[in-house]
Design a protein around this motif. Structure first.
Motif, PDB file in Angstrom:
ATOM      1  N   ASP A  63      48.583  27.946  34.943  1.00 59.34           N
ATOM      2  CA  ASP A  63      49.667  27.948  35.926  1.00 59.34           C
ATOM      3  C   ASP A  63      49.442  26.886  36.993  1.00 59.34           C
ATOM      4  O   ASP A  63      50.383  26.172  37.380  1.00 59.34           O
ATOM      5  CB  ASP A  63      49.779  29.324  36.591  1.00 59.34           C
ATOM      6  CG  ASP A  63      50.362  30.381  35.658  1.00 59.34           C
ATOM      7  OD1 ASP A  63      50.928  30.002  34.619  1.00 59.34           O
ATOM      8  OD2 ASP A  63      50.227  31.581  35.981  1.00 59.34           O
ATOM      9  N   ILE A  65      37.000  29.367  38.696  1.00 60.32           N
ATOM     10  CA  ILE A  65      37.904  30.443  38.280  1.00 60.32           C
ATOM     11  C   ILE A  65      37.454  31.014  36.936  1.00 60.32           C
ATOM     12  O   ILE A  65      37.397  32.237  36.746  1.00 60.32           O
ATOM     13  CB  ILE A  65      39.349  29.928  38.203  1.00 60.32           C
ATOM     14  CG1 ILE A  65      39.863  29.595  39.612  1.00 60.32           C
ATOM     15  CG2 ILE A  65      40.264  30.959  37.532  1.00 60.32           C
ATOM     16  CD1 ILE A  65      41.187  28.856  39.629  1.00 60.32           C
ATOM     17  N   GLU A  67      43.209  37.196  42.767  1.00 57.50           N
ATOM     18  CA  GLU A  67      44.233  36.542  41.955  1.00 57.50           C
ATOM     19  C   GLU A  67      44.080  36.904  40.482  1.00 57.50           C
ATOM     20  O   GLU A  67      45.064  36.960  39.747  1.00 57.50           O
ATOM     21  CB  GLU A  67      44.159  35.028  42.137  1.00 57.50           C
ATOM     22  CG  GLU A  67      45.340  34.266  41.569  1.00 57.50           C
ATOM     23  CD  GLU A  67      46.637  34.535  42.322  1.00 57.50           C
ATOM     24  OE1 GLU A  67      47.715  34.376  41.711  1.00 57.50           O
ATOM     25  OE2 GLU A  67      46.582  34.919  43.513  1.00 57.50           O
ATOM     26  N   LEU A  68      42.850  37.191  40.068  1.00 52.67           N
ATOM     27  CA  LEU A  68      42.602  37.577  38.678  1.00 52.67           C
ATOM     28  C   LEU A  68      42.925  39.047  38.419  1.00 52.67           C
ATOM     29  O   LEU A  68      42.855  39.508  37.279  1.00 52.67           O
ATOM     30  CB  LEU A  68      41.140  37.301  38.306  1.00 52.67           C
ATOM     31  CG  LEU A  68      40.711  35.836  38.309  1.00 52.67           C
ATOM     32  CD1 LEU A  68      39.243  35.717  37.909  1.00 52.67           C
ATOM     33  CD2 LEU A  68      41.579  35.002  37.384  1.00 52.67           C
ATOM     34  N   ALA A  94      43.093  36.434  32.262  1.00 48.68           N
ATOM     35  CA  ALA A  94      43.753  36.157  33.534  1.00 48.68           C
ATOM     36  C   ALA A  94      43.300  34.816  34.097  1.00 48.68           C
ATOM     37  O   ALA A  94      44.095  34.076  34.697  1.00 48.68           O
ATOM     38  CB  ALA A  94      43.460  37.281  34.535  1.00 48.68           C
ATOM     39  N   GLU A 137      45.066  32.027  32.253  1.00 49.36           N
ATOM     40  CA  GLU A 137      46.470  31.946  32.669  1.00 49.36           C
ATOM     41  C   GLU A 137      46.593  31.319  34.056  1.00 49.36           C
ATOM     42  O   GLU A 137      47.500  30.519  34.306  1.00 49.36           O
ATOM     43  CB  GLU A 137      47.098  33.337  32.656  1.00 49.36           C
ATOM     44  CG  GLU A 137      47.268  33.914  31.252  1.00 49.36           C
ATOM     45  CD  GLU A 137      47.798  35.337  31.259  1.00 49.36           C
ATOM     46  OE1 GLU A 137      47.953  35.895  32.372  1.00 49.36           O
ATOM     47  OE2 GLU A 137      48.051  35.887  30.170  1.00 49.36           O
ATOM     48  N   LEU A 138      45.671  31.681  34.963  1.00 49.52           N
ATOM     49  CA  LEU A 138      45.716  31.140  36.314  1.00 49.52           C
ATOM     50  C   LEU A 138      45.496  29.631  36.301  1.00 49.52           C
ATOM     51  O   LEU A 138      46.218  28.879  36.969  1.00 49.52           O
ATOM     52  CB  LEU A 138      44.662  31.823  37.191  1.00 49.52           C
ATOM     53  CG  LEU A 138      44.493  31.279  38.614  1.00 49.52           C
ATOM     54  CD1 LEU A 138      45.819  31.323  39.364  1.00 49.52           C
ATOM     55  CD2 LEU A 138      43.422  32.072  39.360  1.00 49.52           C
ATOM     56  N   PRO A 149      42.783  29.478  44.358  1.00 40.10           N
ATOM     57  CA  PRO A 149      44.104  29.379  43.716  1.00 40.10           C
ATOM     58  C   PRO A 149      45.198  28.809  44.600  1.00 40.10           C
ATOM     59  O   PRO A 149      46.169  28.248  44.088  1.00 40.10           O
ATOM     60  CB  PRO A 149      44.411  30.837  43.344  1.00 40.10           C
ATOM     61  CG  PRO A 149      43.093  31.521  43.311  1.00 40.10           C
ATOM     62  CD  PRO A 149      42.251  30.854  44.349  1.00 40.10           C
TER      63      PRO A 149
END
Length: 322
Positions: free
Chosen positions: A181, A162, A78-79, A174, A177-178, A303
């Motif tokens: 989100d 994360i 995801e990153l 990243a 941001e994850l 995530p």
């Protein structure tokens, strides 16, 4: 994180079960982080205090990563660092790219295979690090950095995982941001949940393993937190962690909804719950409010937990969330 009792124990253990391209502006200086709070720009070498309390130094941006548990793998992908993953556990199944990646064992890794891969970074996990403690020691002895990621019990700890992996892979931005989100998506879900009135609030039993040894998430678990977010009451909320339930007490609690998460290895879990002796008068069974949800979305601390919250919400309050 499979055959009934042993599989149930494995699932509960796993729950607890289930490097990217760097910024060209990175500095040459070493970066030390003990609080594991990411910065927008990552410099190598970096030292991170991991979940085992060890100071782990990663000398350069990892180009060959081995992940020992699916949640770590999902975070790395995801990153945006998935192309650098060269080894994953036998239990990894997402994203689809992991199908072509070398497998390094299940709950216990094949240490020799991992060493032969010559990884720049091994991502272990606090939930099963004790099972592979000797192997992890061997990896460290040959100079391979091993980072033990925390065993997340709530969303804040998931965010910490994360951020830690973001630091270790050079994907700090990243990771930020994850997390943002995920937080924004959860706020939207909680906003919708305000439509649940006190009168309509439902009592829910979540089962992460089937009879005869039924385990359910109690307090201090992210699944309990999920129910709180959507305005539902956890009938196992007085239990601690991932606990084996007493059937009589659950029958007395009379849940309005029963959610199972083990349909991927148990045939027709809904029918199994319906057929239990002594449960006939439970509201969820009388009104056929029994649902099986995607196990990985609600038990894997990565995530996709937000998708798990959405799936629970749609099952429990379809009139609000569908």
């Amino acid at each position: 994180m499979k055959k009934l009792a042993s599989l149930s124990a494995l699932l509960v253990l796993s729950v607890g079960l289930m490097a990217g391209c760097g910024d060209s502006s990175k500095e040459e200086n070493a970066s030390t982080s003990k609080g594991n709070e990411p910065t927008a720009t990552q410099a190598f070498p970096v030292t991170i205090k991991d979940a085992a309390g060890e100071e782990v130094t990663i000398e350069k941006e990892p180009k060959k990563i081995v992940s020992l548990i699916p949640s770590n793998t999902e975070i790395v992908f995801e990153l945006g660092a998935g192309d650098n993953v060269v080894g994953v556990s036998d239990n990894d199944n997402y994203p689809k790219e992991v199908e072509k990646i070398e497998k390094i064992g299940g709950m216990e890794m094949n240490t020799e295979k991992v060493i032969a891969m010559e990884p720049d970074l091994v991502l272990a996990h606090a939930s099963n690090a004790h099972n592979g403690s000797e192997g992890i020691k061997q990896l460290k002895e040959v100079g391979i950095p091993v980072l033990v990621v925390n065993d997340s019990q709530n969303f804040e700890q998931v965010y910490e995982s994360i951020e830690m992996i973001g630091q270790a892979t050079g994907e700090n931005e990243a990771a930020e941001e994850l997390v943002q989100d995920m937080q924004e998506d959860l706020k939207e879900i909680e906003e919708k949940a305000k439509a649940v009135t006190e009168q309509d609030r439902k009592k829910v039993l979540i089962e992460v393993s089937p009879a005869p040894e039924i385990y359910s998430p109690g307090k201090n678990t992210f699944m309990n937190e999920m129910l709180q977010m959507i305005g539902a009451d956890n009938v196992a909320g007085d239990l601690e962690g991932w606990a084996k339930i007493d059937e009589e007490s659950m029958i007395a609690a009379n849940p309005d909804v029963i959610v199972t998460t083990y349909g991927y290895y148990t045939e027709d879990p809904v029918a199994q719950v319906k057929s239990r002796s002594g449960w006939e008068d439970v509201t969820a069974i009388k009104q056929e409010q029994i649902y099986d949800v995607h196990s990985d979305l609600v038990t894997r601390s990565g995530p996709r937990l937000v998708e798990g919250v959405e799936e629970l919400a749609e099952a429990i309050y379809p009139e609000i969330f569908n």
